[in-house]
Structure formats: structure tokens, C-alpha cells
Design an enzyme around this catalytic site. Structure first.
Site, PDB file in Angstrom:
ATOM      1  N   ALA A   1       0.723  -1.347  -0.013  1.00 55.66           N
ATOM      2  CA  ALA A   1       0.002  -0.001   0.102  1.00 55.66           C
ATOM      3  C   ALA A   1       0.720   1.344   0.123  1.00 55.66           C
ATOM      4  O   ALA A   1       0.454   2.355  -0.101  1.00 55.66           O
ATOM      5  CB  ALA A   1      -0.891   0.054   1.273  1.00 55.66           C
ATOM      6  N   GLY A   2       2.131   1.180   0.340  1.00 62.62           N
ATOM      7  CA  GLY A   2       3.012   2.413   0.538  1.00 62.62           C
ATOM      8  C   GLY A   2       3.109   2.967  -0.601  1.00 62.62           C
ATOM      9  O   GLY A   2       3.142   2.332  -1.790  1.00 62.62           O
TER      10      GLY A   2
ATOM     11  N   ARG B   1      11.211   7.177  -1.115  1.00 64.26           N
ATOM     12  CA  ARG B   1      12.455   7.286  -1.597  1.00 64.26           C
ATOM     13  C   ARG B   1      12.493   7.069  -3.187  1.00 64.26           C
ATOM     14  O   ARG B   1      13.625   7.271  -3.716  1.00 64.26           O
ATOM     15  CB  ARG B   1      13.218   6.220  -0.711  1.00 64.26           C
ATOM     16  CG  ARG B   1      13.488   6.763   0.540  1.00 64.26           C
ATOM     17  CD  ARG B   1      13.893   5.597   1.582  1.00 64.26           C
ATOM     18  NE  ARG B   1      12.936   4.623   1.923  1.00 64.26           N
ATOM     19  CZ  ARG B   1      13.002   3.582   2.601  1.00 64.26           C
ATOM     20  NH1 ARG B   1      14.126   3.186   3.212  1.00 64.26           N
ATOM     21  NH2 ARG B   1      12.010   2.949   3.057  1.00 64.26           N
TER      22      ARG B   1
ATOM     23  N   LYS C   1       5.261   2.417  -5.289  1.00 61.38           N
ATOM     24  CA  LYS C   1       6.707   1.856  -5.744  1.00 61.38           C
ATOM     25  C   LYS C   1       6.471   0.484  -6.269  1.00 61.38           C
ATOM     26  O   LYS C   1       7.142   0.251  -7.335  1.00 61.38           O
ATOM     27  CB  LYS C   1       7.342   1.561  -4.190  1.00 61.38           C
ATOM     28  CG  LYS C   1       8.602   0.997  -4.190  1.00 61.38           C
ATOM     29  CD  LYS C   1       9.555   1.236  -3.257  1.00 61.38           C
ATOM     30  CE  LYS C   1       9.031   0.516  -1.918  1.00 61.38           C
ATOM     31  NZ  LYS C   1       9.987   0.689  -0.958  1.00 61.38           N
TER      32      LYS C   1
ATOM     33  N   ALA D   1       5.886   1.690 -54.130  1.00 60.59           N
ATOM     34  CA  ALA D   1       6.483   2.767 -53.195  1.00 60.59           C
ATOM     35  C   ALA D   1       5.348   3.872 -53.139  1.00 60.59           C
ATOM     36  O   ALA D   1       4.847   4.401 -53.984  1.00 60.59           O
ATOM     37  CB  ALA D   1       7.489   3.564 -53.765  1.00 60.59           C
TER      38      ALA D   1
ATOM     39  N   ASN E   1      -7.777   5.512 -44.687  1.00 65.21           N
ATOM     40  CA  ASN E   1      -8.550   4.663 -43.774  1.00 65.21           C
ATOM     41  C   ASN E   1      -9.431   5.638 -42.760  1.00 65.21           C
ATOM     42  O   ASN E   1     -10.297   5.016 -42.309  1.00 65.21           O
ATOM     43  CB  ASN E   1      -7.792   3.650 -43.208  1.00 65.21           C
ATOM     44  CG  ASN E   1      -6.715   4.471 -42.116  1.00 65.21           C
ATOM     45  OD1 ASN E   1      -6.228   5.241 -42.539  1.00 65.21           O
ATOM     46  ND2 ASN E   1      -6.517   3.390 -41.322  1.00 65.21           N
TER      47      ASN E   1
ATOM     48  N   ARG F   1      -6.334   9.021 -62.642  1.00 68.61           N
ATOM     49  CA  ARG F   1      -5.312   9.957 -62.818  1.00 68.61           C
ATOM     50  C   ARG F   1      -5.422  11.002 -63.746  1.00 68.61           C
ATOM     51  O   ARG F   1      -6.054  10.630 -64.873  1.00 68.61           O
ATOM     52  CB  ARG F   1      -3.786   9.569 -62.700  1.00 68.61           C
ATOM     53  CG  ARG F   1      -3.404   9.107 -63.689  1.00 68.61           C
ATOM     54  CD  ARG F   1      -1.948   8.337 -63.660  1.00 68.61           C
ATOM     55  NE  ARG F   1      -1.702   7.632 -64.839  1.00 68.61           N
ATOM     56  CZ  ARG F   1      -0.888   6.655 -64.881  1.00 68.61           C
ATOM     57  NH1 ARG F   1      -0.391   6.091 -64.069  1.00 68.61           N
ATOM     58  NH2 ARG F   1      -0.354   5.987 -66.259  1.00 68.61           N
TER      59      ARG F   1
END
Ligand code: UD1
Ligand code: MG
Length: 461
Positions: A11-12, A16, A23, A382, A388, A442
Site C-alpha cells: 500500500a505504501g 524514496r 513503488k 512505393a 482509412n 489520374r
């Protein structure tokens, strides 16, 4: 083990560590500290594993989701004794013994815990604990023994006299208690000490003063019982366990070109004849199949790489599967539940996400494939991209076997390209393409003859 319950104190905050996270969440070579301790405890097959949680309770719980564990909330953390008290109601349900362990001692072995429980049961005292010795006991509770060599008390460093501080036998934090006398002793804990906390360690003196038998067993291996309280200790342990892991992989036939420069987490599996170059990072539940090669600068996390795969330099592969004999990279990003088929070739600067790529398919250079399903032996030129994302949701691109997508094409999803279809380079594909068809989309080219003469004329004016 019968009549045994395990209590892990987690629980700590771990001041440090200088961290916003509890931790026990900090990882050692890929595994949260609490996860390591849980594994060691679970192998004992106790009736129940109770975990005291407080700081970052939800995240701590998450580490053990899917595992057999019960949680006790310690709302405010007033010390290790207070943490055990928080679990009182749960402990009362059990018979026999409770093994109390700390969440920050991750190197503990199951055999050592077994030894402690066995000794406790043979000796028959109210409590039995492990001790160990170290030339530098700084930070640990010191073991105080009487003339007969029996333990009398554990004194925390902050409460110790100079003479007690010189004691090198320390408390590593592993205790086995008979449950009924523990319940009684817990009532007597006070916080009248240097840290104003309820110390679990005070139970030793309390039980001894009541004339109960408490036994302390010396364990030789200090490193195994060492607590982790700072980033330095965390890094040291991580490095040590990483070294061990790589050594065991080398013994199992894995080549590291420079082992100190490769990072392999503890749960990673690597088959024989794999070659790992410097600056490779293998994380989480990754598996690398026999004969595969991973070149420098690549990170692979939670992924399966089958046999004879070659992953070239500087790739990132996460949460994905690469089937056998595929080649990937350099500079590719494969992620989010992607599967690359057998013998696939994913080349330079290619990103593939949430996609399935069929066997023998080639995506050579500078492409983006998202939410795509590609058949076998597809050729992607390429600069091809799947478009998407339409602002609100992601759409799929489906490409049949043997299709060819010319360089610099954009596939506006949702869209289907039939088998053996061809897309002319530079096309913007918005509609489905039937199998075997050629799609050209195109602007027609227009050549203006003698343009240079026109320019030269302009310069003279
Ligand atoms: C503790 C022991 C010390 C021992 C050392 C071994 C006490 C008083 N001291 O000191 O004798 O040498 O471990 O590593 O027990 N925790 C809680 N709730 C709390 C406080 C702590 O659950 O209120 C948990 C922490 O999450 C941690 C464990 O208990 O996992 C140990 O706490 P920590 O503060 O690290 O104790 P140490 O000072 O190391
Ligand atoms: Mg500690």
C-alpha cells in the site's frame, strides 16, 4: 500448502523512489515488483493471497487482474503494522499460518519461502522470521538477540542506538505467524517511535515479552532478500536480472553480438540460433523464433516473431505477429494487432497497423497500410497509402491475391481491389476494382511542345 494464507503489503507510496506512482508498480526488467513477488508466493499454492493496497490502488489491482488474489484497502498508510491490521477481518477467516511479505523485495525465491514455513511449522513458535547479514545494514531493521542467541526485538534504524546500528544482522521482512496469537498482538501495537508509525517489526518484542516463542532463521543470500527503496536499487536489480536472463538465453543457443547493449525483459522467449544485434530491445510477452535475426535499433514488444525472420535496423514492432521467413525494415513500424504472412517483405519506411498481410506479399518502400486485409503475393508500390480515416471512423481496404498497386496510389477506404487487379501508378482509387481489371484514375498528361523557346522569348523582353 495447507492452512496457509499469504499477505503481501503493497500500500505504501515509496517516498524514496521520488515518483508519482506507487513503488510496487515500478518494473524490474519488464515485470512490476508486485508481479514478481506474487509469482513467488503463488507457487506455494496457499489458500488465499491477500494484497494490502492503498497508493494507486486501482493500478496495483490491475497488475494482478486475472490472477487469484484478494485485496484489502489500507486507506491511509500508517506503517507496516497498520497494514497488517487493515487485513484483520480477512485473516480471521483463515486457520493456520499467515506468511507476511513486503511488496518491495522482488527477488525472493519460492524455495526460501517454503523453507521459512517448514521451519516455522517444525519449531512450533508463535512466529518465525528470516534474517540475513550484510556489511552495510543501512536502512534495515536490526535484529537484537539475547545472550542465548534468541531474537528479542527488531529495532528500526531510526530508533536504534549507535550500538544497535552496528548490528549487521538485519530484518529482510519475511514473517510467518500463527494467526490467533497474531490477532492478539496486533492490538498492542503503538506508534510511539521515531517515525510515528505502527511497525510490524514491533510484534516480535510484543510476542517475546508475553513469553511466546519467536524464531529467527539466518538466510545466507542477502541479495535475494534485498529491499528496493530507490531508483538506484531498482536499476541495479534490473541490470542484474537482465544479465542473468541473457546468460540463460546464450546457454540456450542465442547469439548476442554485444550482450551488455541488448535489453531483454524477463518474460521474453528467444529460440536457438537467433542473432540479436546491439541496441535491440525485446519487451513484454515477445517470442522470437528459431534462426531469426534482429538488427540494431529495433524494439519488439508483446509480439510473436516466427522462425527465420529478418528484422532490419531501427524498426518498431508492437502487439503484432510476423510469420516465418518474412523480412521487415529498415525503419518500419508494425503495430496494433497486425499480422504479416509467411515470406512477406515489408521494406523501408513502411507503417502497417491493424492489418493482415497475406503470404509472400511485398510492400517495399514508404507505404502506409491501416485497417487493410491483403491477400497472397500482392505487390504494393512505393508511396502507396490507404486513406482509412474519414474523420469519425476507420474504414477497411481489402486487396485480393496477386493484385498490384502501382506506386504513389491512394486507396480511399472503404474499398476493395479484386484478385489479380492492377492499379496504375499515381491513381486515386475511390471505387472497388473488379478482379483482373486495370484501374487508372489520374489526370491525363498534357505536353506543351517547344515550351523552352517560349521561356527564352520571355527572358529577352
Ligand atoms: C521495512 C521494515 C524493516 C526491514 C525492511 C526490509 C518495518 C517497520 N520495517 O522497512 O525492518 O528491514 O522493510 O526491506 O516494517 N507498506 C504498506 N502500508 C504502510 C507502509 C508500508 O502496505 O502503511 C508496504 C509498502 O508498500 C512496502 C512494504 O510495506 O511494500 C515495506 O514498506 P517500506 O516503507 O519500504 O519499509 P522499510 O522502511 O523498507
Ligand atoms: Mg522497503
Amino acid at each position: 500448502m495447507e492452512d496457509l494464507c499469504v499477505l503481501i503489503l503493497a500500500a505504501g507510496k515509496g517516498t524514496r523512489m521520488v515518483s508519482n506512482r506507487a513503488k510496487v508498480l515500478h518494473k524490474i526488467c519488464g515485470i512490476p515488483m508486485l508481479g514478481m513477488i506474487y509469482r513467488a508466493a503463488a507457487r506455494l499454492r496457499p489458500a488465499e493471497i491477500l494484497v494490502v493496497i492503498g497508493h494507486d490502488a486501482d493500478k496495483v489491482r490491475e497488475i494482478l487482474s486475472g490472477f487469484r488474489a484478494s485485496f484489502v484497502l489500507q486507506r491511509e498508510q500508517f506503517g507496516t503494522g497498520h497494514a497488517v491490521r487493515a487485513a484483520r477481518a480477512e485473516l480471521k477467516k483463515h486457520r493456520g499460518d499467515v506468511l507476511v511479505i513486503l511488496g518491495d523485495t522482488p527477488r525472493i525465491k519460492t524455495e526460501t519461502l517454503k523453507k521459512l514455513i517448514k521451519r516455522h511449522r517444525t519449531l512450533g513458535g508463535a512466529a518465525t522470521l528470516l534474517t540475513t547479514s550484510t556489511p552495510d545494514p543501512t536502512g534495515y531493521g536490526r535484529i537484537v538477540r539475547n545472550d542465548k542467541g534468541n531474537i528479542e526485538a527488531i529495532i528500526e534504524e531510526k530508533d536504534a542506538t549507535p550500538a544497535q546500528r552496528r548490528i549487521t544482522e538485519i530484518n529482510p521482512g519475511f514473517y510467518c505467524f500463527k494467526i490467533p496469537p497474531l490477532m492478539e498482538a496486533l492490538r498492542e501495537l503503538s506508534n510511539d517511535n521515531a517515525q510515528g508509525e505502527y511497525y510490524l517489526t514491533d510484534l516480535v518484542a510484543i510476542q517475546r515479552q508475553r513469553g511466546m516463542q519467536v524464531n529467527a532463521i539466518l538466510h545466507e543470500d542477502f541479495e535475494e532478500l534485498r529491499g528496493i527503496n530507490s531508483r538506484k536499487e531498482l536499476a541495479e536489480l534490473s541490470t542484474a536480472l537482465g544479465k542473468q536472463k541473457k546468460l540463460s538465453l546464450m546457454n540456450a543457443g542465442v547469439t548476442f553480438i554485444d550482450p551488455d547493449k541488448t535489453y531483454v525483459e524477463l518474460d521474453v522467449k528467444v529460440a536457438k540460433d537467433v542473432v540479436l544485434y546491439p541496441m535491440v530491445t525485446l519487451e513484454g510477452n515477445t517470442q522470437i523464433g528459431e534462426g531469426s535475426v534482429v538488427r540494431s535499433g529495433t524494439r519488439i514488444a508483446d509480439s510473436i516473431v516466427e522462425e527465420a525472420v529478418e528484422i532490419l535496423d531501427s524498426c518498431v514492432v508492437t502487439d503484432s505477429k510476423i510469420r516465418k521467413s518474412a523480412t521487415v525494415g529498415p525503419f518500419s513500424h508494425i503495430h496494433s494487432r497486425t499480422t504479416l504472412g509467411e515470406g512477406c517483405r515489408i521494406g523501408n519506411f513502411v507503417e502497417v497497423t491493424r492489418s493482415a498481410i497475406g503470404d509472400g506479399t511485398s510492400v517495399g518502400h514508404h507505404a502506409y497500410l491501416g485497417d487493410a486485409k491483403l491477400g497472397q503475393n500482392v505487390n504494393i508500390g512505393a508511396g502507396v497509402i490507404t486513406c482509412n480515416f474519414a474523420g469519425a471512423r476507420k474504414h477497411a481496404t481489402i486487396i485480393g491475391n496477386h493484385a498490384m498497386v502501382g506506386a504513389d496510389s491512394q486507396l480511399i477506404a472503404p474499398v476493395k481491389i479484386g484478385r489479380e487487379a492492377m492499379i496504375a501508378a499515381g491513381s486515386t482509387i475511390t471505387d472497388d476494382v473488379p478482379p483482373g481489371a486495370l484501374a487508372i484514375s489520374r489526370v491525363d498528361q498534357f505536353n506543351k511542345a517547344g515550351w523552352i523557346n517560349h521561356l527564352k522569348g520571355l527572358k529577352k523582353d
